[in-house]
Design an enzyme around this catalytic site. Structure first.
Site, PDB file in Angstrom:
ATOM      1  N   LYS A  10       0.814  -1.217   0.000  1.00 27.90           N
ATOM      2  CA  LYS A  10       0.000   0.000   0.000  1.00 27.90           C
ATOM      3  C   LYS A  10       0.854   1.278   0.000  1.00 27.90           C
ATOM      4  O   LYS A  10       2.057   1.227   0.251  1.00 27.90           O
ATOM      5  CB  LYS A  10      -0.930  -0.024   1.221  1.00 27.90           C
ATOM      6  CG  LYS A  10      -1.941  -1.189   1.170  1.00 27.90           C
ATOM      7  CD  LYS A  10      -2.972  -1.081   2.291  1.00 27.90           C
ATOM      8  CE  LYS A  10      -3.960  -2.236   2.225  1.00 27.90           C
ATOM      9  NZ  LYS A  10      -5.031  -2.095   3.238  1.00 27.90           N
ATOM     10  N   TYR A  50     -12.471  -2.101  -3.747  1.00 23.90           N
ATOM     11  CA  TYR A  50     -13.002  -2.170  -2.377  1.00 23.90           C
ATOM     12  C   TYR A  50     -14.534  -2.037  -2.329  1.00 23.90           C
ATOM     13  O   TYR A  50     -15.092  -1.700  -1.282  1.00 23.90           O
ATOM     14  CB  TYR A  50     -12.343  -1.109  -1.495  1.00 23.90           C
ATOM     15  CG  TYR A  50     -10.957  -1.491  -1.022  1.00 23.90           C
ATOM     16  CD1 TYR A  50     -10.748  -2.626  -0.245  1.00 23.90           C
ATOM     17  CD2 TYR A  50      -9.845  -0.709  -1.330  1.00 23.90           C
ATOM     18  CE1 TYR A  50      -9.490  -2.979   0.215  1.00 23.90           C
ATOM     19  CE2 TYR A  50      -8.571  -1.052  -0.887  1.00 23.90           C
ATOM     20  CZ  TYR A  50      -8.405  -2.188  -0.112  1.00 23.90           C
ATOM     21  OH  TYR A  50      -7.154  -2.526   0.337  1.00 23.90           O
ATOM     22  N   ASN A 113      -2.148   0.256   6.656  1.00 27.36           N
ATOM     23  CA  ASN A 113      -1.664  -0.991   7.260  1.00 27.36           C
ATOM     24  C   ASN A 113      -0.785  -1.815   6.309  1.00 27.36           C
ATOM     25  O   ASN A 113      -0.701  -3.034   6.425  1.00 27.36           O
ATOM     26  CB  ASN A 113      -2.839  -1.802   7.832  1.00 27.36           C
ATOM     27  CG  ASN A 113      -3.822  -2.267   6.765  1.00 27.36           C
ATOM     28  OD1 ASN A 113      -3.674  -1.938   5.599  1.00 27.36           O
ATOM     29  ND2 ASN A 113      -4.807  -3.057   7.171  1.00 27.36           N
ATOM     30  N   HIS A 116      -2.363  -5.453   1.690  1.00 27.45           N
ATOM     31  CA  HIS A 116      -3.651  -6.134   1.558  1.00 27.45           C
ATOM     32  C   HIS A 116      -3.372  -7.561   1.124  1.00 27.45           C
ATOM     33  O   HIS A 116      -2.434  -7.801   0.366  1.00 27.45           O
ATOM     34  CB  HIS A 116      -4.526  -5.455   0.491  1.00 27.45           C
ATOM     35  CG  HIS A 116      -5.683  -6.300   0.066  1.00 27.45           C
ATOM     36  ND1 HIS A 116      -6.852  -6.342   0.780  1.00 27.45           N
ATOM     37  CD2 HIS A 116      -5.825  -7.182  -0.965  1.00 27.45           C
ATOM     38  CE1 HIS A 116      -7.675  -7.209   0.190  1.00 27.45           C
ATOM     39  NE2 HIS A 116      -7.068  -7.736  -0.870  1.00 27.45           N
ATOM     40  N   GLU A 127      -9.663 -10.981  -7.364  1.00 18.94           N
ATOM     41  CA  GLU A 127      -8.743  -9.848  -7.196  1.00 18.94           C
ATOM     42  C   GLU A 127      -7.579  -9.937  -8.180  1.00 18.94           C
ATOM     43  O   GLU A 127      -7.134  -8.912  -8.718  1.00 18.94           O
ATOM     44  CB  GLU A 127      -8.261  -9.785  -5.742  1.00 18.94           C
ATOM     45  CG  GLU A 127      -9.401  -9.420  -4.788  1.00 18.94           C
ATOM     46  CD  GLU A 127      -9.020  -9.443  -3.317  1.00 18.94           C
ATOM     47  OE1 GLU A 127      -9.898  -9.164  -2.481  1.00 18.94           O
ATOM     48  OE2 GLU A 127      -7.847  -9.739  -2.987  1.00 18.94           O
TER      49      GLU A 127
HETATM   50  P1  CMP Z   1      -7.543  -4.464   3.720  1.00 17.53           P
HETATM   51  O1  CMP Z   1      -7.140  -5.809   4.182  1.00 17.53           O
HETATM   52  O2  CMP Z   1      -6.939  -3.964   2.456  1.00 17.53           O
HETATM   53  O3  CMP Z   1      -9.133  -4.418   3.583  1.00 17.53           O
HETATM   54  C1  CMP Z   1      -9.899  -3.259   3.770  1.00 17.53           C
HETATM   55  C2  CMP Z   1      -9.071  -2.099   4.262  1.00 17.53           C
HETATM   56  O4  CMP Z   1      -9.817  -1.080   4.864  1.00 17.53           O
HETATM   57  C3  CMP Z   1      -8.134  -2.553   5.360  1.00 17.53           C
HETATM   58  O5  CMP Z   1      -7.139  -3.395   4.856  1.00 17.53           O
HETATM   59  C4  CMP Z   1      -7.686  -1.213   5.916  1.00 17.53           C
HETATM   60  O6  CMP Z   1      -6.728  -0.574   5.091  1.00 17.53           O
HETATM   61  C5  CMP Z   1      -9.001  -0.455   5.836  1.00 17.53           C
HETATM   62  N1  CMP Z   1      -9.742  -0.518   7.100  1.00 17.53           N
HETATM   63  C6  CMP Z   1     -10.284  -1.572   7.695  1.00 17.53           C
HETATM   64  N2  CMP Z   1     -10.891  -1.246   8.831  1.00 17.53           N
HETATM   65  C7  CMP Z   1     -10.737   0.087   8.949  1.00 17.53           C
HETATM   66  C8  CMP Z   1     -11.146   1.032   9.908  1.00 17.53           C
HETATM   67  N3  CMP Z   1     -11.856   0.686  10.989  1.00 17.53           N
HETATM   68  N4  CMP Z   1     -10.807   2.308   9.710  1.00 17.53           N
HETATM   69  C9  CMP Z   1     -10.105   2.670   8.615  1.00 17.53           C
HETATM   70  N5  CMP Z   1      -9.685   1.825   7.662  1.00 17.53           N
HETATM   71  C10 CMP Z   1      -9.995   0.537   7.831  1.00 17.53           C
END
Ligand code: CMP
Length: 139
Positions: A10, A50, A113, A116, A127
């Site tokens: 990311k 998403y 984070n 993904h 995906e």
């Molecule tokens: P990912 O595994 O890519 O799937 C959905 C993404 O949404 C997740 O990782 C985070 O980057 C984001 N995400 C999930 N939960 C939250 C949250 N509570 N607040 C903000 N971003 C979130």
């Protein structure tokens, strides 16, 4: 059995020049990069990818974050690739991620984070097809 999963490095990670460090952890976990490209996602691509989170309160911010800088999309191959990748990624929220995981090492927040990874074989196939043609994947 050997299978494939889909991964995104990311914008928080590419911004900090962590593409190699993250990929090294994936490789050390037994995964092989069989396709890879660096992209600046459009709002349409990020929003479409998403789509399942469309109704969540964080959707708008998530799309904004995912278009804020380059991402590296990858297809990973290995024994039980989906689970193997999820194990090395760690929990979505870095505060809950185990020692030795990518998110424990690098994630900045629940949103930024670092990686993904697909959550099922079925979603992995969807995906992968979202970003790659068959001839771009070389096992
Ligand atoms: P990912 O595994 O890519 O799937 C959905 C993404 O949404 C997740 O990782 C985070 O980057 C984001 N995400 C999930 N939960 C939250 C949250 N509570 N607040 C903000 N971003 C979130």
């Amino acid at each position: 059995a050997v299978s494939r999963t889909f991964s995104i490095i990311k914008p928080d990670a590419t911004r900090r020049n962590l593409t190699g460090a993250v990929t090294k952890m994936l490789e050390e976990a037994g995964l092989r990069v069989v396709a890879s490209k660096r992209l600046l996602l459009t709002e349409e691509q990020a929003g479409g990818f998403y789509e399942v989170h469309k109704e969540r309160p964080f959707y708008g911010e998530l799309v904004e974050f995912m278009t804020s800088g380059p991402v590296v999309v990858q297809v990973l191959e290995g024994e039980d690739a989906v689970k193997r990748n999820r194990d090395v990624m760690g929990a979505t929220n870095p505060a809950d991620a185990d020692e030795g995981t990518i998110r424990k090492a690098f994630a900045e927040s629940i949103e930024a984070n670092t990686v993904h990874g697909s959550d099922s074989d079925e979603n992995a196939a969807t995906e992968i097809a979202f970003f790659f043609n068959d001839d771009e994947i070389v096992g």
